[in-house]
Scaffold this motif. Structure first.
Motif, mmCIF file in Angstrom:
data_model
loop_
_atom_site.group_PDB
_atom_site.id
_atom_site.type_symbol
_atom_site.label_atom_id
_atom_site.label_comp_id
_atom_site.label_asym_id
_atom_site.label_seq_id
_atom_site.Cartn_x
_atom_site.Cartn_y
_atom_site.Cartn_z
ATOM 1 N N ALA A 1 0.822 -1.214 0.000
ATOM 2 C CA ALA A 1 0.000 0.000 0.000
ATOM 3 C C ALA A 1 0.857 1.267 0.000
ATOM 4 O O ALA A 1 0.392 2.330 -0.396
ATOM 5 C CB ALA A 1 -0.937 -0.006 1.206
ATOM 6 N N GLU A 2 2.076 1.150 0.492
ATOM 7 C CA GLU A 2 2.961 2.329 0.483
ATOM 8 C C GLU A 2 3.532 2.588 -0.907
ATOM 9 O O GLU A 2 4.012 3.677 -1.184
ATOM 10 C CB GLU A 2 4.128 2.117 1.464
ATOM 11 N N LEU A 3 3.515 1.585 -1.758
ATOM 12 C CA LEU A 3 4.092 1.748 -3.095
ATOM 13 C C LEU A 3 3.067 2.368 -4.042
ATOM 14 O O LEU A 3 2.344 1.675 -4.743
ATOM 15 C CB LEU A 3 4.553 0.393 -3.637
ATOM 16 N N ARG A 4 2.999 3.682 -4.017
ATOM 17 C CA ARG A 4 2.108 4.353 -4.959
ATOM 18 C C ARG A 4 2.816 4.443 -6.304
ATOM 19 O O ARG A 4 4.025 4.693 -6.339
ATOM 20 C CB ARG A 4 1.814 5.770 -4.486
ATOM 21 N N ILE A 5 2.053 4.292 -7.347
ATOM 22 C CA ILE A 5 2.662 4.327 -8.679
ATOM 23 C C ILE A 5 3.419 5.639 -8.884
ATOM 24 O O ILE A 5 4.544 5.668 -9.376
ATOM 25 C CB ILE A 5 1.582 4.143 -9.774
ATOM 26 N N GLU A 6 2.795 6.716 -8.403
ATOM 27 C CA GLU A 6 3.417 8.046 -8.559
ATOM 28 C C GLU A 6 4.778 8.078 -7.849
ATOM 29 O O GLU A 6 5.776 8.548 -8.399
ATOM 30 C CB GLU A 6 2.475 9.082 -7.930
ATOM 31 N N THR A 7 4.799 7.517 -6.637
ATOM 32 C CA THR A 7 6.042 7.505 -5.864
ATOM 33 C C THR A 7 7.087 6.627 -6.536
ATOM 34 O O THR A 7 8.258 6.996 -6.643
ATOM 35 C CB THR A 7 5.762 6.962 -4.447
ATOM 36 N N VAL A 8 6.635 5.455 -6.968
ATOM 37 C CA VAL A 8 7.555 4.512 -7.597
ATOM 38 C C VAL A 8 8.163 5.134 -8.857
ATOM 39 O O VAL A 8 9.357 4.995 -9.110
ATOM 40 C CB VAL A 8 6.828 3.187 -7.928
ATOM 41 N N ILE B 1 1.113 -20.899 -2.694
ATOM 42 C CA ILE B 1 1.166 -19.515 -3.173
ATOM 43 C C ILE B 1 1.900 -18.713 -2.113
ATOM 44 O O ILE B 1 1.675 -18.915 -0.917
ATOM 45 C CB ILE B 1 -0.259 -18.974 -3.430
ATOM 46 N N ASP B 2 2.788 -17.822 -2.555
ATOM 47 C CA ASP B 2 3.596 -17.074 -1.593
ATOM 48 C C ASP B 2 2.755 -15.984 -0.921
ATOM 49 O O ASP B 2 2.303 -15.043 -1.586
ATOM 50 C CB ASP B 2 4.792 -16.439 -2.331
ATOM 51 N N PRO B 3 2.537 -16.102 0.388
ATOM 52 C CA PRO B 3 1.669 -15.117 1.062
ATOM 53 C C PRO B 3 2.235 -13.702 1.017
ATOM 54 O O PRO B 3 1.499 -12.737 0.813
ATOM 55 C CB PRO B 3 1.602 -15.611 2.515
ATOM 56 N N THR B 4 3.576 -13.589 1.157
ATOM 57 C CA THR B 4 4.165 -12.248 1.182
ATOM 58 C C THR B 4 3.886 -11.513 -0.125
ATOM 59 O O THR B 4 3.435 -10.362 -0.125
ATOM 60 C CB THR B 4 5.693 -12.351 1.397
ATOM 61 N N LEU B 5 4.136 -12.186 -1.238
ATOM 62 C CA LEU B 5 3.924 -11.570 -2.544
ATOM 63 C C LEU B 5 2.434 -11.276 -2.769
ATOM 64 O O LEU B 5 2.067 -10.239 -3.326
ATOM 65 C CB LEU B 5 4.473 -12.498 -3.635
ATOM 66 N N SER B 6 1.586 -12.194 -2.312
ATOM 67 C CA SER B 6 0.135 -11.987 -2.475
ATOM 68 C C SER B 6 -0.319 -10.750 -1.709
ATOM 69 O O SER B 6 -1.058 -9.907 -2.243
ATOM 70 C CB SER B 6 -0.641 -13.194 -1.949
ATOM 71 N N PHE B 7 0.108 -10.629 -0.446
ATOM 72 C CA PHE B 7 -0.323 -9.480 0.362
ATOM 73 C C PHE B 7 0.283 -8.178 -0.160
ATOM 74 O O PHE B 7 -0.358 -7.129 -0.130
ATOM 75 C CB PHE B 7 0.025 -9.696 1.833
ATOM 76 N N LEU B 8 1.523 -8.287 -0.629
ATOM 77 C CA LEU B 8 2.179 -7.111 -1.211
ATOM 78 C C LEU B 8 1.374 -6.617 -2.415
ATOM 79 O O LEU B 8 1.082 -5.420 -2.550
ATOM 80 C CB LEU B 8 3.593 -7.508 -1.638
ATOM 81 N N THR B 9 1.003 -7.562 -3.263
ATOM 82 C CA THR B 9 0.207 -7.209 -4.451
ATOM 83 C C THR B 9 -1.147 -6.639 -4.041
ATOM 84 O O THR B 9 -1.613 -5.643 -4.614
ATOM 85 C CB THR B 9 -0.009 -8.460 -5.338
ATOM 86 N N ALA B 10 -1.749 -7.277 -3.028
ATOM 87 C CA ALA B 10 -3.077 -6.814 -2.588
ATOM 88 C C ALA B 10 -2.998 -5.372 -2.094
ATOM 89 O O ALA B 10 -3.845 -4.536 -2.449
ATOM 90 C CB ALA B 10 -3.598 -7.732 -1.483
ATOM 91 N N GLY B 11 -1.974 -5.084 -1.290
ATOM 92 C CA GLY B 11 -1.809 -3.713 -0.797
ATOM 93 C C GLY B 11 -1.600 -2.733 -1.932
ATOM 94 O O GLY B 11 -2.173 -1.642 -1.950
ATOM 95 N N PHE B 12 -0.808 -3.135 -2.897
ATOM 96 C CA PHE B 12 -0.520 -2.293 -4.061
ATOM 97 C C PHE B 12 -1.808 -2.009 -4.845
ATOM 98 O O PHE B 12 -2.067 -0.873 -5.254
ATOM 99 C CB PHE B 12 0.516 -3.001 -4.949
ATOM 100 N N VAL B 13 -2.610 -3.046 -5.022
ATOM 101 C CA VAL B 13 -3.871 -2.892 -5.774
ATOM 102 C C VAL B 13 -4.817 -1.949 -5.028
ATOM 103 O O VAL B 13 -5.414 -1.046 -5.625
ATOM 104 C CB VAL B 13 -4.523 -4.281 -5.998
ATOM 105 N N LYS C 1 -7.221 4.208 4.113
ATOM 106 C CA LYS C 1 -7.967 3.436 5.118
ATOM 107 C C LYS C 1 -7.205 2.164 5.465
ATOM 108 O O LYS C 1 -7.094 1.786 6.630
ATOM 109 C CB LYS C 1 -9.351 3.043 4.576
ATOM 110 N N LEU C 2 -6.699 1.515 4.429
ATOM 111 C CA LEU C 2 -5.951 0.270 4.652
ATOM 112 C C LEU C 2 -4.707 0.546 5.499
ATOM 113 O O LEU C 2 -4.441 -0.151 6.491
ATOM 114 C CB LEU C 2 -5.558 -0.353 3.310
ATOM 115 N N LEU C 3 -3.986 1.580 5.124
ATOM 116 C CA LEU C 3 -2.759 1.904 5.864
ATOM 117 C C LEU C 3 -3.067 2.245 7.316
ATOM 118 O O LEU C 3 -2.356 1.834 8.234
ATOM 119 C CB LEU C 3 -2.045 3.088 5.195
ATOM 120 N N HIS C 4 -4.134 2.972 7.522
ATOM 121 C CA HIS C 4 -4.491 3.367 8.888
ATOM 122 C C HIS C 4 -4.839 2.143 9.724
ATOM 123 O O HIS C 4 -4.413 2.010 10.870
ATOM 124 C CB HIS C 4 -5.666 4.339 8.847
ATOM 125 N N ALA C 5 -5.621 1.233 9.121
ATOM 126 C CA ALA C 5 -6.012 0.021 9.865
ATOM 127 C C ALA C 5 -4.798 -0.835 10.188
ATOM 128 O O ALA C 5 -4.671 -1.359 11.307
ATOM 129 C CB ALA C 5 -7.026 -0.776 9.044
#
Lengths: 456, 417
Positions: free
Chosen positions: A113-120, A288-300, A310-314
């Motif tokens: 979730a911290e990896l915003r496309i704009e930031t990246v 399935i690799d949980p780390t990569l899955s959650f990373l992708t989910a946060g990114f999406v 909201k996600l980051l705050h929670a």
């Protein structure tokens, strides 16, 4: 993390904290020395309580000397763990691994979730060069260092040159693993903002993905060298399937989470618990690799919806408790007697790793024409190693049981040193780069650069 | 069923509990005690359908103990207040004494019945009688609130009964400390029974003071969760390790904070909404862990204890009608209006069941379940009649939405924003 950056506390507050720390220590020490354990089913519960309180208090007490909170959490675990004051047993520490599962899921979600496309995009050039050069130089030089030090390593003395070569490749792969949790922990504590913070986070998260890809490749390349068997692409094939599956699962999960946050939005902490405990196990079960899955989910969630904050705050809410226990249990896991027995080799490998990281950072910064802050301090976030690196070491040790125990022990000792030194260096770098503000009271919602803030 | 599936089920129940406790439109949904979830657990457990097998449920025992002790903390933090209204000390003491009166009566009846009709040893008889008295003494505040909200009750008697119900939890919580201190296996063998019971409270009080000090003057909710969780988990773990009552420790901790912390109201707002999300999984697990076969004297115990409870509730009603003008019209029925037990009793029974595994613990869990069901069938009905007779309910006037006179609606603590 506990202790959001804010105005410094007075002497009375520190005394109260020291008193509270003494009381809880005496209480658990007394209970553990009473001689009788009537019901040890809750020993892990007492350990969690101790790590949470002692970690928070120690981190606050160490704050005036400039040490990061993570060091306090680790220290609480080391002191309370089975090797120092023995307030809880080895088995109890092992039972805390459930908390680690939850913490790693939260870290991956928040990292994505911290990896915003704009930031990246802003740090794309720097991060790409750094990733390439840190990985390439790291693997080559650390392989060489391991080869050079092999006469001093007990389990490599008997090995012939080819197995040794394979082993050094595996060690080098382990050496390029970083610690997303430590990076996020320090950023959460310091509320750092700026080019260095953004670069560090983007690099560490991307590096996580690179290492996930690199490990099976290294295992595939090392297997025929170590065991003398045929070269097989089975692991690569397997990892390809795993990565595609993880990204697909993560995308679906991200869309579901975004829909939930938009349409329901409540009781999200329970959803995070279910993700951390239940979904992680399910993903492992279906390979399935949980780390990569959650990373992708946060990114999406962050980039394909408006629910990222909201996600980051929670995650930050839940992480304020979970991360303290996570690092505390990492401290309790530290095998002090082992570290004492092989510290010279472990230290030499760590020093070499730091030197390689700093050197590669200088080269990549020069190539990418980085900002002076990144040129000077860009390496600092890359020193920490923790749970992710331990997972890599475990995977390697399992794959090659003939030297698994020795490899695991050396890896744990090295990771322990990096785990202790890394957060201190990263916080120092952020302080020196002027990206931390000790008086900022509001929680840092994300690392998104403020509008108009130039990169770097 | 696998552990993961059970965990998912428990989280789903917890989620449901969150919705039930936070959504005002469906707050009245379900029985006040949550007895239906107990029954659900029993049906899913190894005694009936076998969906939840014994070994899987056993792995979740720590969750049960922690859940039960957490309910103790919730009861402690909210103690002495009914909604925004503070319960007067005299009334709180009366509530405790009346609850103890019923509990002691039930304990005495069980003790003598088992002296005559069973061959259990004196010490076991004493423990069994004490435990039976403890699980038959509380009046759940939920039942009183349920009736008051459903029927729009208002008046001196409804206030008094709400106060008594709120105060009554202290009786079983304190008695539990004594029961655990009297257990044959001890973590503190050098101490006398009284000192062990005091140690149970002492750990809670010390940790309550520590938590209060750490919460400081400025209340920050995110940090407060860490302190609250840390101190309560440490208290539970230490108490359990020493063979003391974790529930009493957390109750004492919560009570200490509620008395000395300037953030009592904030703490209550934080922890009260967690009650229902904890109760539902605990109730299902408790139901699933009921082992009727391991409790050979259940029929006698249930018959005697519940019969004695009815009698002593009637006696309590008489005492109330003598002592309170507002209660005179209902007479002995006042007591039956207070017969409903709820989540706290189940938590107490779970704690006893975990500390005394085997026939004693199993019997007490079954008795508590029986007591909850009986209270559910009889309590709200009788309470309604009592309050109607006292003129606190005007027949035919049910109010919606419910008035917030007894307990304020919990905040939406789980909102992600």
């Amino acid at each position: 993390m506990s202790g959001a950056a804010r105005a410094p506390k007075g002497v009375v507050s520190r005394l109260v904290q020291a008193l509270a720390l003494g009381v809880i220590f005496v209480l658990l020490y007394g209970a553990s020395r009473s001689g009788a354990t009537i019901d040890d089913r809750l020993s892990a519960v007492a350990a969690v309580g101790f790590l949470l309180l002692a970690g928070t208090l120690l981190s606050e007490l160490l704050e005036p000397v400039g040490l990061p909170h993570l060091t306090g959490y680790l220290l609480a675990g080391i002191l309370g763990g089975p090797h120092v004051f023995h307030l809880f047993e080895h088995e109890t520490v092992a039972r805390l691994s459930d908390v680690n599962t939850l913490a790693l899921a939260l870290i991956a979600l928040a990292g994505g979730a911290e990896l915003r496309i704009e930031t990246v995009r802003r740090v794309m050039r720097s991060v790409s060069w750094a990733l390439f050069l840190q990985t390439a130089i790291g693997v080559v030089v650390m392989s060489g260092v391991f080869l050079a030090l092999s006469p001093l390593i007990p389990f490599t003395r008997e090995l012939s040159i080819w197995p040794l070569f394979g082993l050094s490749l595996l060690w080098a792969t382990l050496a390029v693993a970083r610690s997303p949790s430590a990076c996020m922990g320090i950023l959460a504590q310091t509320r750092a903002r700026g080019g260095l913070a953004t670069f560090s986070l983007a690099f560490v998260m991307a590096s996580d993905v690179v290492v996930v890809l690199l490990v099976p490749l290294a295992l595939t390349a090392a297997a025929p060298l170590v065991t003398g068997g045929d070269f097989s692409l089975a692991d690569v094939h397997e990892v390809g399937r795993e990565i595609v599956g993880s990204v697909a699962m993560g995308t679906t999960l991200g869309l579901v989470l975004a829909a939930y946050l938009k349409l329901v939005g409540r009781h999200f902490l329970l959803v995070l618990l279910a993700l951390g405990f239940v979904l992680t196990d399910f993903l492992k079960y279906v390979h399935i690799d949980p780390t990569l899955s959650f990373l992708t989910a946060g990114f999406v969630v962050q980039n394909l919806s408006a629910q990222g904050e909201k996600l980051l705050h929670a995650v930050e809410q839940m992480g304020s408790v979970v991360f303290v226990v996570f690092f505390g249990s990492a401290g309790a896991h530290l095998d002090i007697p082992l570290l004492r027995s092989i510290w010279p080799v472990a230290l030499a490998l760590c020093v070499a790793r730091v030197a390689v990281t700093v050197g590669a950072a200088r080269v990549s910064s020069a190539v990418a024409k980085d900002d002076p802050k990144i040129r000077r301090w860009g390496w600092a976030a890359l020193i920490s190693q923790a749970g992710f690196a331990l997972g890599v070491a475990e995977k390697i040790a399992e794959k090659f049981p003939q030297f698994g125990e020795g490899f695991r022990a050396l890896a744990i000792a090295s990771i322990a040193l990096n785990e202790i030194a890394g957060p201190v260096l990263f916080k120092l770098a952020l302080d020196r780069a002027g990206e931390t503000d000790p008086h900022e009271a509001a929680p840092r919602p994300s690392l998104a650069p403020e509008p108009g803030t130039p990169h770097g | 069923m696998t552990e993961i599936a059970l965990l998912l089920g428990l989280l789903a129940l917890s989620y449901m509990g969150s919705i039930l406790s936070s959504d005002r439109t469906i707050r009245g949904f379900g029985l006040p005690s949550g007895a239906e979830y107990l029954l659900l657990g029993f049906l899913l457990g190894h005694e009936v359908l076998g969906v939840l097998d014994r070994s899987t449920v056993a792995k979740f025992e720590p969750v049960l103990v922690v859940g039960a002790a957490w309910l103790g903390l919730v009861a402690g933090v909210g103690y002495g207040h009914v909604g925004p209204r503070r319960v007067r000390v005299g009334r709180a003491l009366a509530g405790i004494v009346l609850a103890a009166f019923v509990g002691v009566g039930v304990a005495a009846a069980v003790f003598f019945a088992f002296t005559l009709a069973s061959d259990v040893t004196f010490h076991e008889r004493l423990l069994l009688a004490g435990a039976a008295g403890i699980v038959c003494s509380e009046t759940t505040r939920h039942a009183v609130r349920w009736v008051v909200e459903r029927h729009g009750a208002k008046g001196a008697l409804s206030d008094a009964l709400a106060d008594f119900a709120r105060a009554s939890v202290a009786a079983p919580a304190l008695a539990l400390a004594v029961l655990f201190a009297a257990a044959p296996d001890q973590g503190l063998p050098g101490l006398t029974l009284e000192l062990r019971a005091l140690a149970t409270l002492g750990i809670g009080i010390v940790l309550g003071l520590v938590a209060t000090l750490l919460l400081g003057r400025e209340f920050r909710r995110d940090e407060s969760w860490g302190i609250l969780l840390g101190t309560s988990l440490l208290g539970m773990g230490v108490a359990a390790r020493l063979g003391l009552s974790a529930l009493t420790t957390t109750f004492a901790m919560g009570l200490t904070m509620s008395l000395v912390s300037p953030h009592r109201a904030d703490l209550k707002v934080m922890v009260t909404p967690t009650e229902k999300p904890v109760v539902l999984p605990v109730a299902v697990l408790t139901g699933a862990s009921v082992d009727v076969q391991a409790a050979p004297f259940v029929p006698l115990l249930i018959g005697v204890a519940l019969g004695a409870r009815l009698l002593f509730e009637l006696a309590r009603g008489v005492l109330l009608s003598i002592g309170m003008r507002a209660a005179r019209r209902a007479g002995a029925l006042n007591g039956l209006g207070m017969i409903a037990t709820g989540p706290f009793t189940m938590a107490v029974a779970v704690t006893i069941g975990m500390r005394f595994p085997g026939p004693l613990g199993g019997s007490i869990v079954v008795l508590a379940a029986g007591s909850v069901v009986m209270g559910e069938l009889m309590g709200p009905l009788m309470l309604r009649r009592v309050l109607t007779r006292a003129g606190n309910i005007i027949p035919g006037s049910s109010q919606t939405p419910p008035p917030p006179s007894v307990d304020p609606g919990p905040p939406d603590y789980g909102r992600a924003t």
